[in-house]
Design an enzyme around this catalytic site. Sequence first.
Site, mmCIF file in Angstrom:
data_model
loop_
_atom_site.group_PDB
_atom_site.id
_atom_site.type_symbol
_atom_site.label_atom_id
_atom_site.label_comp_id
_atom_site.label_asym_id
_atom_site.label_seq_id
_atom_site.Cartn_x
_atom_site.Cartn_y
_atom_site.Cartn_z
ATOM 1 N N PHE A 79 0.898 -1.272 -0.044
ATOM 2 C CA PHE A 79 -0.055 0.095 0.081
ATOM 3 C C PHE A 79 0.796 1.104 -0.069
ATOM 4 C CE2 PHE A 79 -1.985 3.331 2.711
ATOM 5 C CZ PHE A 79 -2.925 3.830 2.274
ATOM 6 N N SER A 80 0.652 2.152 -0.811
ATOM 7 C CA SER A 80 1.133 3.482 -1.021
ATOM 8 C C SER A 80 2.763 3.215 -1.406
ATOM 9 C CB SER A 80 1.122 4.304 0.342
ATOM 10 O OG SER A 80 1.420 5.660 0.385
ATOM 11 N N ALA A 81 3.604 3.745 -0.546
ATOM 12 C CA ALA A 81 5.009 3.510 -0.474
ATOM 13 C C ALA A 81 5.384 1.886 -0.725
ATOM 14 C CB ALA A 81 5.882 4.063 0.510
#
Length: 307
Positions: free
Chosen positions: A136-138
């Site tokens: 998720f995300s980074a």
Amino acid sequence: MKLIVTLLLIIQFNLSASEIIEIEAKYDNPGNLRIKKMIPAKLNRNSALVVVLHGCTQEADSYAINSGWVKLAKEKRFALLIPEQKSGNNPFRCFNWFDSQDQAKTGGEAHSIYNMITQTIEDHKINPNRVYVTGFSAGGAMSAVMMATYPQTFRAGAINAGIPYNCTRSATGAFMCMNGFTTNTGEQWGDKIKTINPKYRGKYPRVSIWHGDNDGTVSVKNANELFKQWRNVLGLDESRLNTAEFNTHNETFISKNNRKILQMNIFPNMGHSTSIDPENGCGVDGRWETNTGLCSAMKIAQFFDLL
């Protein structure tokens, strides 16, 4: 009733957290990451491994639990490798997906995660042909890095609120990418992956992309750029494009032989978040989790052929 559900979720979180352990690296760890894992009982020699990568400011344990992956792994008996970033490497505990060294094959965080996978396969007799990555995300951006740099390692991967591989090679450029200001043709994006492994002639992993269309941290434009990048790398004909509308999201996909090879799920009105379904036992409400009534971990596991 709501209080009872909340108490049950707290108990579930505490029990799950106690099953995640940290181990020492027996191979090089140039990215200086922490190694955590969750190994369910009665793992067999054909068991799969899912690498779960958290986002900025998150802890590995809470993301793996809140997203629903720990519960699912215990029920379906596949192993989890849960690398964790250190604040000394990044003050916000983001995986450094934008750094030239950390997104390369050697000498950085990607190489550390690759060595962790090798160690986990050896220690638990994991089937090396059943390794997957999601984040998720980074962590989503780092999932793209892992599939791009080590395509032979992964059978499939899922990128949640992530960034295309090699969108930038600097921290300054990272904000341009996150805000959706960096666009390329599919061929230009694809070449960024193909040049990493110029002699590679094997299969690239199947890819599932997830994003909220109201994401104020990582623009949803990145989902479309990711789709273009992997469509080119996977050699998929755009004429095979399909779309479907559901109550909770819109799906775009390309299939071969009745099997989804590339998939993109866009959630209307969802921000920077992971889709969970706690009423049906998937996930725990948190800052980075949204109850949409759809368990993304379960849907991704189905895409991985784990269910």
